[in-house]
Design a protein around this motif. Structure first.
Motif, PDB file in Angstrom:
ATOM      1  N   ASP A   1       0.828  -1.213   0.000  1.00 34.64           N
ATOM      2  CA  ASP A   1       0.000   0.000   0.000  1.00 34.64           C
ATOM      3  C   ASP A   1       0.858   1.257   0.000  1.00 34.64           C
ATOM      4  O   ASP A   1       0.570   2.228   0.696  1.00 34.64           O
ATOM      5  CB  ASP A   1      -0.965  -0.001   1.190  1.00 34.64           C
ATOM      6  CG  ASP A   1      -2.009  -1.110   1.098  1.00 34.64           C
ATOM      7  OD1 ASP A   1      -2.453  -1.428  -0.032  1.00 34.64           O
ATOM      8  OD2 ASP A   1      -2.369  -1.677   2.142  1.00 34.64           O
ATOM      9  N   GLY A   2       1.965   1.229  -0.750  1.00 27.31           N
ATOM     10  CA  GLY A   2       2.821   2.395  -0.923  1.00 27.31           C
ATOM     11  C   GLY A   2       3.847   2.627   0.163  1.00 27.31           C
ATOM     12  O   GLY A   2       4.646   3.552   0.068  1.00 27.31           O
ATOM     13  N   LYS A   3       3.876   1.803   1.213  1.00 29.23           N
ATOM     14  CA  LYS A   3       4.828   1.986   2.311  1.00 29.23           C
ATOM     15  C   LYS A   3       5.817   0.826   2.345  1.00 29.23           C
ATOM     16  O   LYS A   3       5.420  -0.338   2.224  1.00 29.23           O
ATOM     17  CB  LYS A   3       4.096   2.066   3.653  1.00 29.23           C
ATOM     18  CG  LYS A   3       3.180   3.259   3.751  1.00 29.23           C
ATOM     19  CD  LYS A   3       2.469   3.287   5.083  1.00 29.23           C
ATOM     20  CE  LYS A   3       1.521   4.478   5.125  1.00 29.23           C
ATOM     21  NZ  LYS A   3       0.776   4.525   6.377  1.00 29.23           N
ATOM     22  N   TYR A   4       7.097   1.150   2.530  1.00 30.13           N
ATOM     23  CA  TYR A   4       8.110   0.095   2.612  1.00 30.13           C
ATOM     24  C   TYR A   4       7.883  -0.746   3.863  1.00 30.13           C
ATOM     25  O   TYR A   4       7.558  -0.208   4.928  1.00 30.13           O
ATOM     26  CB  TYR A   4       9.520   0.681   2.611  1.00 30.13           C
ATOM     27  CG  TYR A   4       9.968   1.073   1.221  1.00 30.13           C
ATOM     28  CD1 TYR A   4      10.461   0.113   0.353  1.00 30.13           C
ATOM     29  CD2 TYR A   4       9.846   2.380   0.781  1.00 30.13           C
ATOM     30  CE1 TYR A   4      10.847   0.443  -0.937  1.00 30.13           C
ATOM     31  CE2 TYR A   4      10.232   2.731  -0.512  1.00 30.13           C
ATOM     32  CZ  TYR A   4      10.727   1.762  -1.356  1.00 30.13           C
ATOM     33  OH  TYR A   4      11.095   2.092  -2.643  1.00 30.13           O
ATOM     34  N   VAL A   5       8.039  -2.067   3.709  1.00 30.25           N
ATOM     35  CA  VAL A   5       7.844  -3.004   4.806  1.00 30.25           C
ATOM     36  C   VAL A   5       9.051  -3.939   4.878  1.00 30.25           C
ATOM     37  O   VAL A   5       9.820  -4.079   3.930  1.00 30.25           O
ATOM     38  CB  VAL A   5       6.548  -3.834   4.613  1.00 30.25           C
ATOM     39  CG1 VAL A   5       5.323  -2.935   4.680  1.00 30.25           C
ATOM     40  CG2 VAL A   5       6.567  -4.615   3.314  1.00 30.25           C
ATOM     41  N   ASN A   6       9.186  -4.609   6.007  1.00 32.17           N
ATOM     42  CA  ASN A   6      10.246  -5.588   6.213  1.00 32.17           C
ATOM     43  C   ASN A   6       9.875  -6.869   5.457  1.00 32.17           C
ATOM     44  O   ASN A   6       8.855  -7.490   5.766  1.00 32.17           O
ATOM     45  CB  ASN A   6      10.391  -5.876   7.706  1.00 32.17           C
ATOM     46  CG  ASN A   6      11.568  -6.782   8.007  1.00 32.17           C
ATOM     47  OD1 ASN A   6      12.055  -7.518   7.137  1.00 32.17           O
ATOM     48  ND2 ASN A   6      12.031  -6.751   9.237  1.00 32.17           N
ATOM     49  N   PRO A   7      10.682  -7.277   4.481  1.00 29.81           N
ATOM     50  CA  PRO A   7      10.330  -8.445   3.680  1.00 29.81           C
ATOM     51  C   PRO A   7      10.261  -9.749   4.467  1.00 29.81           C
ATOM     52  O   PRO A   7       9.566 -10.679   4.054  1.00 29.81           O
ATOM     53  CB  PRO A   7      11.433  -8.510   2.619  1.00 29.81           C
ATOM     54  CG  PRO A   7      12.559  -7.727   3.191  1.00 29.81           C
ATOM     55  CD  PRO A   7      11.942  -6.686   4.076  1.00 29.81           C
ATOM     56  N   ILE A   8      10.922  -9.823   5.587  1.00 29.53           N
ATOM     57  CA  ILE A   8      10.932 -11.064   6.372  1.00 29.53           C
ATOM     58  C   ILE A   8       9.509 -11.447   6.820  1.00 29.53           C
ATOM     59  O   ILE A   8       9.213 -12.608   7.030  1.00 29.53           O
ATOM     60  CB  ILE A   8      11.906 -10.971   7.567  1.00 29.53           C
ATOM     61  CG1 ILE A   8      12.292 -12.363   8.064  1.00 29.53           C
ATOM     62  CG2 ILE A   8      11.329 -10.147   8.697  1.00 29.53           C
ATOM     63  CD1 ILE A   8      13.253 -13.071   7.191  1.00 29.53           C
ATOM     64  N   HIS A   9       8.634 -10.453   6.909  1.00 30.08           N
ATOM     65  CA  HIS A   9       7.259 -10.718   7.337  1.00 30.08           C
ATOM     66  C   HIS A   9       6.390 -11.295   6.225  1.00 30.08           C
ATOM     67  O   HIS A   9       5.282 -11.746   6.487  1.00 30.08           O
ATOM     68  CB  HIS A   9       6.610  -9.432   7.854  1.00 30.08           C
ATOM     69  CG  HIS A   9       7.306  -8.851   9.038  1.00 30.08           C
ATOM     70  ND1 HIS A   9       7.448  -9.510  10.239  1.00 30.08           N
ATOM     71  CD2 HIS A   9       7.925  -7.675   9.191  1.00 30.08           C
ATOM     72  CE1 HIS A   9       8.115  -8.771  11.083  1.00 30.08           C
ATOM     73  NE2 HIS A   9       8.427  -7.635  10.469  1.00 30.08           N
ATOM     74  N   TYR A  10       6.887 -11.277   4.984  1.00 30.70           N
ATOM     75  CA  TYR A  10       6.059 -11.668   3.852  1.00 30.70           C
ATOM     76  C   TYR A  10       6.629 -12.808   3.028  1.00 30.70           C
ATOM     77  O   TYR A  10       5.888 -13.563   2.437  1.00 30.70           O
ATOM     78  CB  TYR A  10       5.822 -10.465   2.936  1.00 30.70           C
ATOM     79  CG  TYR A  10       5.110  -9.362   3.676  1.00 30.70           C
ATOM     80  CD1 TYR A  10       3.742  -9.390   3.831  1.00 30.70           C
ATOM     81  CD2 TYR A  10       5.833  -8.328   4.264  1.00 30.70           C
ATOM     82  CE1 TYR A  10       3.073  -8.396   4.531  1.00 30.70           C
ATOM     83  CE2 TYR A  10       5.168  -7.335   4.968  1.00 30.70           C
ATOM     84  CZ  TYR A  10       3.809  -7.369   5.101  1.00 30.70           C
ATOM     85  OH  TYR A  10       3.165  -6.403   5.791  1.00 30.70           O
ATOM     86  N   PHE A  11       7.962 -12.881   2.925  1.00 29.95           N
ATOM     87  CA  PHE A  11       8.551 -13.872   2.028  1.00 29.95           C
ATOM     88  C   PHE A  11       9.564 -14.731   2.753  1.00 29.95           C
ATOM     89  O   PHE A  11      10.398 -14.281   3.429  1.00 29.95           O
ATOM     90  CB  PHE A  11       9.228 -13.188   0.831  1.00 29.95           C
ATOM     91  CG  PHE A  11       8.265 -12.329   0.054  1.00 29.95           C
ATOM     92  CD1 PHE A  11       7.316 -12.915  -0.770  1.00 29.95           C
ATOM     93  CD2 PHE A  11       8.277 -10.950   0.163  1.00 29.95           C
ATOM     94  CE1 PHE A  11       6.411 -12.139  -1.470  1.00 29.95           C
ATOM     95  CE2 PHE A  11       7.387 -10.176  -0.538  1.00 29.95           C
ATOM     96  CZ  PHE A  11       6.447 -10.765  -1.352  1.00 29.95           C
TER      97      PHE A  11
END
Length: 104
Positions: free
Chosen positions: A94-104
């Motif tokens: 949704d346009g905001k950078y996130v920590n990838p560890i939470h998703y992949f």
């Protein structure tokens, strides 16, 4: 570089500090692969499958990029804000950078 998910290529160009960049979009996610090789393997609008090779890590030095403000210690233009070839993977939800560890 390998697609982390099925999606569509929505950007493929030089992107300032990110250098040559490919963006893969799906659902509310945008995955940016920065400092790519400009010998593109994909185009904007391409449908991509998870695991598909979408590009290669780019060279440190690139030439002929209009407006490139990034240079190495020898004055040679670089592939964005970088000191050598590497992949910078940015994940936005949704346009905001996130920590990838939470998703992949």
């Amino acid at each position: 570089m390998i697609a982390v998910h099925d999606g569509e290529i929505t950007f493929r160009d030089f992107l300032g500090a990110g250098g040559y960049t490919i963006t893969l979009s799906f659902d509310q996610f945008k995955i940016s692969y920065c400092h790519c090789d400009p010998n593109w393997l994909v185009s904007v609008g391409d449908s991509i499958k998870q695991g598909q090779i979408i590009g290669q890590v780019g060279p440190k030095n690139v030439y002929g990029v209009k407006g490139n403000q990034y240079f190495d210690a020898e004055g040679k233009p670089t592939n964005g804000a970088t000191t050598g070839p590497h992949l910078h993977l940015g994940i936005r939800l949704d346009g905001k950078y996130v920590n990838p560890i939470h998703y992949f």
